[in-house]
Scaffold this motif. Structure first.
Motif: not given
Length: 615
Positions: A448-472
């Motif tokens: 999804h080349p035009d995907i938004t950050r909010k959409r990624i968070q909704d589709m992959a919540t666990k992965e999104f939060q882990w990466i944001r916390k541990n590999d900023r």
């Protein structure tokens, strides 16, 4: 100049009494003739703070044995009025009394003008009069019996009598003659309450004030306002009337103060406490200006039990004594030696305690007033010295640290809080998840080349939060940019509808304020915005022009507010059927101290006539 027949002052005799005995001995001289000789004219001196003392001494035989300062010190209430007021008031009042300056404003400062009778009637104690007659051949007026509002003799614990002198005052209440105590009894030119009424509940309070006032009169104490304030603050802190940081609990103080004395007694001496936070008790504790000595005495007895207790009180709060304090680190070379210089006072859930910190890292708490300082309530940190000693003992004696702690008598459950590196557990991050989680997010970005950050968070919540916390760093480089919110003023908003809604809310807020029970509140911009919950219009004034125009139109001027308060007070007094002596009654109810206009003054006069006509 007066040369003959002038009496020698008796102990604690008032200036009025000295002159009254002198007039008693004269024959053929009128009042005006003698007053001109002594004072070059003028009214009879006050019993409390007489003035023009220099003329009294210099124009009478008193000049041979007395100085003006000694007359002021031994025969007036001067000391009572300056004790709590500092050097500046001392010098000001002294000059006023030495020369022909007014002292009545100081005499009555801070007391209720309506209830206090301005002390036109002198007082005497029957037992003192009897004792004076045996010792000196005649009774006289004592200065300690003339203390405003106090009705008990400090020497005999007897109720004092008020003597009304008939025919010796003009229409303004100023005395135009002298009357000695025995003369008033013999010639019966007086009215006297044969049975002074002071009930048992009030008597002890009068007695306490009387004996402490007597202690002040016989002292040479002089406290600056700042020193009085500090003594009060320290005692309030010791008694638990202050929050952490020193802020006073004025509501609690007021309740306990009224409970200590009783409303009847405070009203009896014209020291009733008004409603609100700006009452005389709060102002006295604030210590910024002169307060009447009777009010200072009431606070002194409430906090310190006596004036002597106040004199000996500290101006610095040291519940644990002065530094240094004991270090209670059992493994330090300075164990139980006074080496701690740092102590912080804290208050938690109404429990007051101190936190003591030593340079060795040992930190402990002690509750105020619980022990002599050789024990602690809790150890917050054992410090580096303690930890190193435990490790050395464990290696030397081939023991575990727990066994060492048990050997030296310290519980392992308590000691673990002091050994942070050994016992604090920290969750370890499972870095094996990093690459799989990155792969999930990269696949979403590819699909999804035009995907938004909010959409990624909704589709992959666990992965999104882990990466944001541990590999900023990777997260910021690879994630789509966050979409900025559209500025508020550019959104599609119906401002006309919002203005109408805000106007309705402001109108309703005004009606709510006007219908509130009790003393009226002034309609101000801040109060209207608070009640209407329309504070948001301050951020968008350009779009809320109609609401702002209405807000400014509804504001109440000071004159309008004062008249509304007067109308409320009239309704209250008429409904309760209470009597009114002067318009000060309404002023006290409404807190109106300065009339904003002639209209307010006129309304006050009309209100008094209305109430007097209906009651």
């Amino acid at each position: 100049m007066i040369n003959g027949y002038f009496p020698t002052p008796y102990p604690n005799e008032t200036v009025y009494s000295i002159l009254a005995r002198y007039f008693q001995r004269l024959e053929g001289f009128g009042y005006n003739h003698v007053m001109k000789k002594i004072y070059q004219g003028g009214a009879v001196p006050s019993d409390v703070l007489p003035n023009d003392i220099i003329k009294l001494v210099s124009n009478t035989p008193l000049r041979f044995a007395y100085t003006p300062e000694r007359i002021i010190e031994k025969h007036t209430l001067f000391q009572l009025y300056v004790t709590y007021s500092g050097e500046k008031m001392y010098q000001q009042l002294l000059q006023n009394m030495l020369f022909k300056e007014r002292t009545d404003k100081i005499t009555l400062a801070g007391l209720d003008y309506e209830q206090i009778e301005k002390w036109k009637f002198p007082r005497f104690c029957p037992k003192c009069a009897e004792l004076d007659t045996r010792m000196f051949g005649e009774p006289y007026w004592h200065r300690e019996h003339q203390i405003p509002g106090i009705k008990v003799c400090p020497h005999h614990k007897e109720v004092t009598y008020d003597v009304g002198l008939l025919g010796v005052s003009d229409n303004s209440g100023k005395r135009r003659s002298f009357l000695a105590l025995d003369s008033s009894m013999i010639n019966k030119k007086y009215t006297i309450d044969k049975n002074p009424v002071v009930n048992n509940e009030l008597f002890e309070n009068h007695w306490q004030i009387a004996i402490n006032a007597w202690d002040i009169l016989n002292s040479k104490a002089l406290f600056e306002l700042e020193e009085v304030k500090q003594k009060y603050q320290v005692k309030l802190t010791e008694l638990g009337y202050c929050w952490e940081g020193g802020r006073r609990q004025n509501g609690k103080i007021k309740i306990d103060f009224i409970s200590y004395y009783g409303e009847d007694f405070l009203g009896d001496i014209s020291c009733g406490i008004e409603a609100g936070t700006q009452n005389w008790l709060a102002k006295t504790l604030r210590g910024k200006c002169f307060r009447h000595p009777i009010k200072q005495l009431l606070v002194t007895i409430f906090l310190f039990k006596s004036f002597k207790g106040f004199q000996n009180a500290d101006t610095v709060y040291n519940p644990f004594g002065n530094a240094p304090w004991l270090c209670l680190n059992p493994l330090a070379n300075h164990y139980k030696q006074r080496v701690i210089e740092k102590c912080i006072l804290r208050n938690f859930n109404n429990v007051r305690y101190g936190v003591f910190s030593c340079e060795c890292g040992f930190e402990y708490t002690r509750h105020i007033g619980t022990d002599d300082g050789t024990k602690y309530n809790m150890v917050l940190s054992y410090g580096h010295v303690f930890e190193n000693k435990v490790k050395e003992m464990a290696q030397r004696e081939q023991l575990s640290e727990k066994q060492v702690l048990k050997k030296i008598g310290i519980s392992k459950y308590l000691a673990k809080y002091g050994l942070p590196n050994k016992h604090k557990y920290k969750n370890k991050v499972d870095m094996s998840k990093k690459e799989p989680y990155k792969a999930v997010i990269m696949s979403l970005l590819t699909e999804h080349p035009d995907i938004t950050r909010k959409r990624i968070q909704d589709m992959a919540t666990k992965e999104f939060q882990w990466i944001r916390k541990n590999d900023r760093e990777w997260f910021n480089q690879n994630m789509p940019k966050a979409l900025s919110k559209l500025p508020f003023e550019y959104r599609d908003i119906d401002w006309d509808e919002l203005n109408k809604n805000m106007c309705d809310r402001i109108n309703n807020a005004r009606a709510t304020i006007l219908m509130q029970q009790g003393k009226p509140q002034r309609i101000t911009k801040a109060r209207l915005l608070k009640v209407s919950k329309a504070g948001s219009i301050l951020e968008h004034r350009a779009n809320y022009l109609k609401a702002f125009k209405l807000l400014n139109a509804l504001l109440e001027t000071k004159t309008e507010y004062q008249i509304r308060c007067i109308n409320w007070a009239v309704q209250e007094l008429v409904s309760k059927g209470e009597k009114i002596i002067m318009k000060e009654t309404i002023r006290n109810m409404t807190s109106i101290r300065t009339d904003d206009s002639l209209e307010v003054t006129r309304r006050l006069d009309e209100a008094c006539k209305i109430i007097k006509g209906r009651i």
